[in-house]
Scaffold this active site. Structure first.
Site, PDB file in Angstrom:
ATOM      1  N   GLY A  46       0.763  -1.239   0.000  1.00 29.39           N
ATOM      2  CA  GLY A  46       0.000   0.000   0.000  1.00 29.39           C
ATOM      3  C   GLY A  46       0.787   1.278   0.000  1.00 29.39           C
ATOM      4  O   GLY A  46       1.598   1.565  -0.883  1.00 29.39           O
TER       5      GLY A  46
ATOM      6  N   THR B 258       3.161   2.342   1.929  1.00 30.28           N
ATOM      7  CA  THR B 258       4.617   2.215   2.042  1.00 30.28           C
ATOM      8  C   THR B 258       5.246   2.030   0.674  1.00 30.28           C
ATOM      9  O   THR B 258       6.253   2.671   0.335  1.00 30.28           O
ATOM     10  CB  THR B 258       4.985   1.026   2.956  1.00 30.28           C
ATOM     11  OG1 THR B 258       4.337   1.180   4.225  1.00 30.28           O
ATOM     12  CG2 THR B 258       6.487   0.950   3.161  1.00 30.28           C
TER      13      THR B 258
ATOM     14  N   LYS C 179      -4.227  -8.193   2.885  1.00 26.41           N
ATOM     15  CA  LYS C 179      -3.173  -8.000   1.896  1.00 26.41           C
ATOM     16  C   LYS C 179      -1.956  -8.871   2.173  1.00 26.41           C
ATOM     17  O   LYS C 179      -1.304  -9.335   1.244  1.00 26.41           O
ATOM     18  CB  LYS C 179      -2.765  -6.530   1.798  1.00 26.41           C
ATOM     19  CG  LYS C 179      -2.462  -5.799   3.072  1.00 26.41           C
ATOM     20  CD  LYS C 179      -2.106  -4.337   2.766  1.00 26.41           C
ATOM     21  CE  LYS C 179      -1.882  -3.520   4.026  1.00 26.41           C
ATOM     22  NZ  LYS C 179      -3.164  -3.033   4.565  1.00 26.41           N
TER      23      LYS C 179
ATOM     24  N   ASP D 110      -4.652  -3.490  13.906  1.00 25.22           N
ATOM     25  CA  ASP D 110      -3.882  -4.184  12.873  1.00 25.22           C
ATOM     26  C   ASP D 110      -4.010  -5.697  13.073  1.00 25.22           C
ATOM     27  O   ASP D 110      -3.928  -6.195  14.199  1.00 25.22           O
ATOM     28  CB  ASP D 110      -2.412  -3.769  12.970  1.00 25.22           C
ATOM     29  CG  ASP D 110      -1.660  -3.967  11.675  1.00 25.22           C
ATOM     30  OD1 ASP D 110      -1.963  -4.929  10.953  1.00 25.22           O
ATOM     31  OD2 ASP D 110      -0.771  -3.147  11.373  1.00 25.22           O
TER      32      ASP D 110
ATOM     33  N   LYS E  29       9.071 -15.672  15.728  1.00 22.58           N
ATOM     34  CA  LYS E  29       9.160 -17.101  16.047  1.00 22.58           C
ATOM     35  C   LYS E  29      10.297 -17.762  15.274  1.00 22.58           C
ATOM     36  O   LYS E  29      11.005 -18.631  15.802  1.00 22.58           O
ATOM     37  CB  LYS E  29       7.833 -17.794  15.711  1.00 22.58           C
ATOM     38  CG  LYS E  29       7.841 -19.299  15.932  1.00 22.58           C
ATOM     39  CD  LYS E  29       6.479 -19.907  15.664  1.00 22.58           C
ATOM     40  CE  LYS E  29       6.524 -21.421  15.888  1.00 22.58           C
ATOM     41  NZ  LYS E  29       5.188 -22.045  15.725  1.00 22.58           N
TER      42      LYS E  29
ATOM     43  N   TYR F 235      20.531  -3.513  44.752  1.00 27.00           N
ATOM     44  CA  TYR F 235      19.558  -4.287  45.524  1.00 27.00           C
ATOM     45  C   TYR F 235      18.329  -3.419  45.715  1.00 27.00           C
ATOM     46  O   TYR F 235      18.280  -2.276  45.254  1.00 27.00           O
ATOM     47  CB  TYR F 235      20.127  -4.753  46.866  1.00 27.00           C
ATOM     48  CG  TYR F 235      20.812  -3.692  47.703  1.00 27.00           C
ATOM     49  CD1 TYR F 235      20.073  -2.780  48.457  1.00 27.00           C
ATOM     50  CD2 TYR F 235      22.195  -3.622  47.776  1.00 27.00           C
ATOM     51  CE1 TYR F 235      20.683  -1.811  49.238  1.00 27.00           C
ATOM     52  CE2 TYR F 235      22.831  -2.654  48.547  1.00 27.00           C
ATOM     53  CZ  TYR F 235      22.070  -1.753  49.280  1.00 27.00           C
ATOM     54  OH  TYR F 235      22.673  -0.800  50.046  1.00 27.00           O
TER      55      TYR F 235
ATOM     56  N   HIS G 175      14.078   9.556  53.458  1.00 25.92           N
ATOM     57  CA  HIS G 175      13.206   8.397  53.643  1.00 25.92           C
ATOM     58  C   HIS G 175      11.775   8.682  53.197  1.00 25.92           C
ATOM     59  O   HIS G 175      10.814   8.467  53.938  1.00 25.92           O
ATOM     60  CB  HIS G 175      13.251   7.904  55.092  1.00 25.92           C
ATOM     61  CG  HIS G 175      14.592   7.396  55.507  1.00 25.92           C
ATOM     62  ND1 HIS G 175      15.233   6.363  54.862  1.00 25.92           N
ATOM     63  CD2 HIS G 175      15.434   7.796  56.493  1.00 25.92           C
ATOM     64  CE1 HIS G 175      16.409   6.137  55.423  1.00 25.92           C
ATOM     65  NE2 HIS G 175      16.551   6.998  56.419  1.00 25.92           N
TER      66      HIS G 175
ATOM     67  N   PHE H  66      -8.786  15.135  58.173  1.00 32.41           N
ATOM     68  CA  PHE H  66      -9.470  15.855  59.259  1.00 32.41           C
ATOM     69  C   PHE H  66      -8.921  15.473  60.620  1.00 32.41           C
ATOM     70  O   PHE H  66      -8.282  14.429  60.793  1.00 32.41           O
ATOM     71  CB  PHE H  66     -10.980  15.644  59.200  1.00 32.41           C
ATOM     72  CG  PHE H  66     -11.442  14.211  59.388  1.00 32.41           C
ATOM     73  CD1 PHE H  66     -11.270  13.538  60.589  1.00 32.41           C
ATOM     74  CD2 PHE H  66     -12.085  13.538  58.360  1.00 32.41           C
ATOM     75  CE1 PHE H  66     -11.725  12.243  60.780  1.00 32.41           C
ATOM     76  CE2 PHE H  66     -12.547  12.248  58.527  1.00 32.41           C
ATOM     77  CZ  PHE H  66     -12.360  11.588  59.740  1.00 32.41           C
TER      78      PHE H  66
ATOM     79  N   ASP I 204      -7.733  17.471  70.289  1.00 32.79           N
ATOM     80  CA  ASP I 204      -6.415  17.478  70.914  1.00 32.79           C
ATOM     81  C   ASP I 204      -5.315  17.944  69.959  1.00 32.79           C
ATOM     82  O   ASP I 204      -4.333  18.568  70.372  1.00 32.79           O
ATOM     83  CB  ASP I 204      -6.062  16.112  71.508  1.00 32.79           C
ATOM     84  CG  ASP I 204      -6.214  14.960  70.525  1.00 32.79           C
ATOM     85  OD1 ASP I 204      -6.550  15.210  69.348  1.00 32.79           O
ATOM     86  OD2 ASP I 204      -6.003  13.799  70.934  1.00 32.79           O
TER      87      ASP I 204
END
Length: 525
Positions: A39, A41, A70, A128, A140, A222, A283, A474, A479
């Site tokens: 196509g 490309t 295709k 695709d 593969k 680590y 930390h 909240f 206190d």
């Protein structure tokens, strides 16, 4: 293992992303490689003067169904899957000539679904089929076939091919693994998208099936502790101003804890985009935060909050670092990591005198208007949530006390509220004049966090009276307010929403404190 290089005589190119396509095709053509294509490309290559065989000529079967079919043909897949010394006879019987190089990237599904107002039909048409099938076939059979899915790999492949006449088994293996990762990510995007579509074809926030791919960036010495193995993975295209995007300029290798603390510091400093800002983290908690007219003064104020905790800390800045800032840091303390959007050359020369100091450049700090997803692994599962990017306008918050806060108190409350968002819960932050005065983090009791903030201020020789206090959630009892008043806090910002809100407000009034409710909580576990 021997190099086992395989020459490339025939290539199939079919790409949606045409980056570097001319360079690749011209290079292959110069090396005498026959090029098959599809196509758009094929048309682009022909326009560039490249000799191309269109795929329908090769298969002797026309494209059909608007291009849906295709490459789904035995002359394509047999050419990719055929094994040397095993399938030679059957390939010859059916006129199948081997394809040694496959260059494919896929329909732009990800870009399509990111478009505003995209329909389900449009998304589906950008799924695709032939591309992933070819990629999987070639991957593969990478014992014979080289597969490319990323334009960034074209040049290296051409260099190897022109230098040695073939691609090594090791590189074919690497490229095959990359190709499988490419199709896995692609399928994951499709599954995430389709499984988030409800019965009315609207997009839900969370899909029924969730897949996310990260790319290995580096092994770490680590994890949080020496007996834990660890590695650093990043997103496909991490945004500027993130640790995934950042790069290390100098210093020892980053550790697991370095990266986590640097991310915490960077996240906090991003809250301050109006003035030069410095955040010091130890930390995972901010132990000093300040803004000022320049970064040197901002650093000095942040350091003054808690010089003891700042030792060995991680420092983040929101602007380019100058030599003056660098010199001041090295005069005042030992630091593990420095993070900034950019550095002046002279600043890097200063830091170079401390060769173990880790200096990180994160790139520009963007403003985020849409939350991204955050993940937290739990045993047997994964928690997923929107990133907490919300920030209220303090001027619009509800004043619940009898006394209205002064302009300065509002400014300090806004600053404290931004810092509290990045302090581990239960979080209490004292602020005065754009500087943290005391920070109480990660306690099981909110009143204890308030007391710790006072202790921190006393230890640093900072005066609490006249400061504002922020609480990430909240107050369940009065206190915490009583403890703050005793320390000298005059204004409080908190979400509200407790069943004892009236009792808490009454405590504020008794102490002549100004108090505003945000209606928004910022837990950070």
């Amino acid at each position: 293992m021997a190099q086992n290089r395989v020459p490339i005589r025939r290539a199939l190119i079919s790409v949606s992303d045409k980056t570097n396509l001319d360079m690749l095709a011209n290079g292959l053509s110069r090396l005498g490689v026959e090029i098959l294509s599809t196509g758009g490309t094929a048309k682009m290559l022909e326009q560039s003067g490249i000799l191309v065989t269109e795929i329908s000529q090769y298969t002797e079967f026309p494209e059909m169904m608007d291009g849906r079919i295709k490459t789904l043909h035995p002359r394509v897949h047999g050419a990719l899957l055929g094994r040397n010394g095993v399938d030679d006879e059957v390939m010859a019987q059916h006129g199948i000539e081997g394809i040694d190089l496959l260059v494919v990237n896929l329909y732009p599904f990800e870009a399509t679904i990111k478009q505003q107002g995209v329909t389900l039909e449009q998304a589906i048409e950008n799924i695709d089929i032939g591309g992933p099938a070819m990629i999987r076939a070639a991957s593969k059979n990478h014992d014979r076939v080289t597969v490319l899915v990323n334009p960034e790999d074209y040049e290296e492949m051409l260099d190897e091919l022109s230098t040695y006449g073939g691609i090594s088994h090791a590189n074919r293996h690497i490229l095959a693994a990359k190709a499988f990762a490419h199709t896995a990510r692609y399928d994951g995007l499709i599954a995430n998208y389709l499984s988030a579509i409800n019965d009315t074809e609207e997009q839900e926030d969370f899909p029924r099936y969730f897949t996310k791919q990260f790319n290995h960036r580096s092994e770490l010495r680590y994890g949080e502790n020496p007996h834990q193995k660890a590695a650093f993975y990043t997103e496909q295209n991490p945004a500027s101003g993130t640790m995934g995007h950042a790069w290390q300029i100098q210093g020892k290798a980053l550790s697991y804890n370095n990266i986590a603390d640097a991310d915490a510091a960077l996240s906090c400093v991003k809250e301050f985009n109006d003035l030069p800002a410095c955040v010091i983290v130890k930390h995972a908690n901010p132990c000093g935060v300040a803004t000022e007219s320049n970064l040197t003064l901002a650093y000095l104020k942040a350091f003054a909050t808690d010089p003891t905790s700042a030792f060995g800390g991680v420092l983040a800045f929101n602007q380019k670092l100058t030599a003056q800032v660098a010199e001041t840091i090295l005069e005042k303390q030992f630091a593990e990591v420095i993070v900034a959007p950019a550095y002046e050359d002279e600043a890097l020369k200063v830091f170079a005198t401390k060769k173990n100091l880790r200096v990180i450049c994160c790139g520009d700090l963007p403003e985020h208007t849409k939350p991204w997803k955050m993940y937290k692994r739990v045993s047997g599962g994964l928690l997923v949530q929107d990133a907490d990017i919300e920030m209220i306008d303090v001027a619009q918050a509800e004043v619940v006390s009898k006394r209205t806060p002064t302009t300065q108190e509002l400014t300090d409350m806004a600053f404290a509220w931004k810092v509290a968002k990045w302090v581990k819960s239960n979080a209490i932050v004292y602020v005065k004049d754009a500087q943290t005065i005391g920070v109480g983090a990660g306690q099981m009791s909110r009143v204890v966090s308030a007391r710790i903030a006072s202790i921190k201020a006393d230890d640093a020789g900072l005066k609490v009276p006249g400061s504002a206090m922020a609480s990430d959630a909240f107050f369940p009892f009065r206190d915490g307010i009583d403890a703050a008043a005793q320390a000298g806090i005059t204004a409080v910002i908190q979400p509200g929403g407790s069943i004892r809100d009236e009792e808490v407000i009454q405590a504020a009034d008794e102490h002549d404190m100004a108090m505003i409710f945000t209606g928004m909580r910022h837990f950070n576990h």
